[in-house]
Design an enzyme around this catalytic site. Structure first.
Site, PDB file in Angstrom:
ATOM      1  N   GLN A 183       0.813  -1.204   0.000  1.00  0.00           N
ATOM      2  CA  GLN A 183       0.000   0.000   0.000  1.00  0.00           C
ATOM      3  C   GLN A 183       0.857   1.269   0.000  1.00  0.00           C
ATOM      4  O   GLN A 183       2.054   1.234   0.287  1.00  0.00           O
ATOM      5  CB  GLN A 183      -0.893   0.020   1.238  1.00  0.00           C
ATOM      6  CG  GLN A 183      -2.039  -0.958   1.230  1.00  0.00           C
ATOM      7  CD  GLN A 183      -2.920  -0.765   2.449  1.00  0.00           C
ATOM      8  OE1 GLN A 183      -2.921  -1.592   3.337  1.00  0.00           O
ATOM      9  NE2 GLN A 183      -3.670   0.325   2.491  1.00  0.00           N
ATOM     10  N   HIS A 184       0.190   2.372  -0.319  1.00  0.00           N
ATOM     11  CA  HIS A 184       0.660   3.742  -0.081  1.00  0.00           C
ATOM     12  C   HIS A 184       1.744   4.248  -1.028  1.00  0.00           C
ATOM     13  O   HIS A 184       1.932   5.460  -1.115  1.00  0.00           O
ATOM     14  CB  HIS A 184       1.208   3.922   1.342  1.00  0.00           C
ATOM     15  CG  HIS A 184       0.277   3.554   2.444  1.00  0.00           C
ATOM     16  ND1 HIS A 184      -0.970   4.102   2.591  1.00  0.00           N
ATOM     17  CD2 HIS A 184       0.442   2.685   3.479  1.00  0.00           C
ATOM     18  CE1 HIS A 184      -1.542   3.609   3.676  1.00  0.00           C
ATOM     19  NE2 HIS A 184      -0.720   2.729   4.227  1.00  0.00           N
ATOM     20  N   ASP A 211      -2.101  -4.829  -0.188  1.00  0.00           N
ATOM     21  CA  ASP A 211      -1.682  -6.118   0.371  1.00  0.00           C
ATOM     22  C   ASP A 211      -2.518  -6.551   1.561  1.00  0.00           C
ATOM     23  O   ASP A 211      -2.865  -7.738   1.690  1.00  0.00           O
ATOM     24  CB  ASP A 211      -0.195  -6.100   0.727  1.00  0.00           C
ATOM     25  CG  ASP A 211       0.228  -4.923   1.592  1.00  0.00           C
ATOM     26  OD1 ASP A 211      -0.633  -4.112   1.990  1.00  0.00           O
ATOM     27  OD2 ASP A 211       1.439  -4.824   1.882  1.00  0.00           O
TER      28      ASP A 211
END
Length: 458
Positions: free
Chosen positions: A71-72, A226
């Site tokens: 992520q991110h 994820d």
């Protein structure tokens, strides 16, 4: 047999599993390493994906595919679709100052929680975009589109410029409660509103991949972050809490309503099924064990045996495991520490036990922040493969834990999403999962209490 492929493009590697779409049975798999670091050229992800697919025997017979990924991460593209600069990953903390500024500028944590369900810290994409605008204005000006790692890989596979609810909810400029982008927040953070991926529903198609010599195109599912894929892969249900011990540590639950925690401890994410995924994330989890093993000059199996040789509480030796700074609590510049070191606790066994207990106490804090009394606690991730972790966890958590068979939960969840795309239906397909093992132990609240004293400096 109809096959589906699931991808886990994580911080450390790319894993590909190919499974029977109807039963979920594993047919073949492959993996390839990613480079180290907190900023990475996305081309390395693409190379690793191709290598992992090849090691999994290719995509022959695969009808649908889905990408789960870390992520991110901030992936910036120019007008031609070329990558502007190396992607900043979730664990890059250089934007900690930007996060503090953004929280203040919007009016404080409560305003952020109400706007997007989460209070941003350095991991969130919106903070990285502010950092880019302030420190690399030339790169910011060249940025025409912004996406996340799974979005970029799906697009490169032949898909459209899309994302899903789960991964979008970790950007800091998309609201799970309203299902829409907050472009006003993005504009305030970045100074502009670059092109953003369309947010697909969990069963929408994200394009097609043509496979040379294949029997037909491979349909691409939306993919997801994820943690959302792991929830799918482990079969988490409303009422469950999952504690995942990987590169990062996470405690998350499947919920029917969105959350908004103004303390910032709980990120109010969406999941990959149309529900929500309140989540607490730490920067330090299984790598605490790696560091302890390296310090003692042993492998992880030996570390676990040493930990089980020491008494509960490690004789008063306490490890506060903020080895790479920390996200929860938000202490990006923190370091790890040992407390209670005496002649009696200066043994490999005591240090091993303190490392295991310190990591688990840290995750118990994350678990507590969710404020839930779950029907099940599922313990997953690389750290859960340790016998010591499995046996000590119920004592630290104060409740039994269930450990599923080891697996590639993120890649498995992505494969399950791909099967959902093929089969339709209101819910993901039910796959037969492997067995689980239940662990119980007498609670050790004194271990938690000593850890809290060391953590808070009392």
């Amino acid at each position: 047999m109809t096959l589906v492929a699931g991808v886990d493009s994580s911080t450390q590697s790319c894993k590909v599993v190919i499974r029977d779409a109807e039963t979920g049975a594993l047919v073949r798999q492959g993996r390839a390493a990613h480079p180290d670091g907190t900023e990475v050229d996305p081309a390395a992800w693409w190379t690793a994906l191709q290598e992992a697919i090849a090691r999994a025997g290719g995509l022959d017979g695969v009808a649908a595919m889905s990408v789960g990924a870390q992520q991110h991460g901030m992936v910036c593209l120019d007008e031609s679709g070329a990558v502007v600069r190396d992607a900043l990953l979730w664990n890059d903390t250089r934007s900690a100052g930007a996060a503090r500024d953004l929280v203040e500028e919007l009016g404080g944590p409560l305003k952020w929680a109400e706007a997007v369900g989460s209070v941003p810290v350095a991991s969130f994409t919106v903070t990285k975009l502010r950092w880019l605008a302030e420190h690399e204005p030339g790169s910011a000006r060249r940025t025409a589109r912004v996406c996340l790692p799974h979005d970029w890989l799906t697009w490169r596979l032949g898909g459209e410029f899309v994302t899903d609810r789960g991964d979008a909810s970790g950007t800091g400029y998309w609201s799970p409660a309203t299902g829409s982008y907050r472009t006003d927040i993005l504009a305030a953070a970045f100074g502009a509103v670059p092109g953003l991926p369309q947010v697909l529903g969990p069963r929408d198609q994200a394009g097609e991949l043509s496979v040379p010599g294949g029997r037909g195109p491979v349909r691409l599912a939306p993919g997801t972050g994820d943690n959302m894929a792991a929830a799918l892969g482990v079969g988490a249900l409303p009422g469950d809490v999952v504690v995942s011990l990987g590169t990062s540590g996470t405690a998350f639950a499947v919920a029917d309503v969105p959350s908004a925690d103004p303390s910032g401890a709980v990120a109010g994410f969406a999941d990959a099924t149309g529900r929500f995924l309140p989540l607490v994330c730490t920067l330090n989890a299984a790598r605490v064990l790696d560091a302890a093993a390296r310090l003692l000059g042993v492998d992880l199996d030996r570390l676990g045996r040493l930990a089980l040789d020491a008494p509960a509480g490690a004789g008063g030796l306490v490890c506060v495991p903020y080895l790479e700074g920390e996200r929860t609590p938000n202490l990006p510049d923190a370091t790890g520490s040992l407390h209670g070191l005496t002649l009696g606790t200066s043994t490999p066994a005591h240090l091993a036990r303190a490392a295991v207990e310190g990591m688990l106490c840290h995750m118990a804090d994350a678990f507590d922040a969710l404020g839930l009394d779950p029907a099940r606690v599922l313990l997953i991730g690389g750290g859960a493969r340790s016998e010591a972790v499995r046996r000590i966890a119920p004592a630290v958590f104060g409740r039994p834990v269930v450990v599923p068979e080891p697996g590639e939960y993120v890649a498995d969840g992505a494969a399950r999403q791909a099967a959902w795309l093929l089969g339709g239906g209101a819910e993901p397909p039910v796959w037969e999962t492997g067995g689980t093992e239940r662990f119980e132990a007498d609670a050790t609240p004194d271990v938690r209490a000593r850890y809290a004293e060391a953590r808070d400096g009392r």
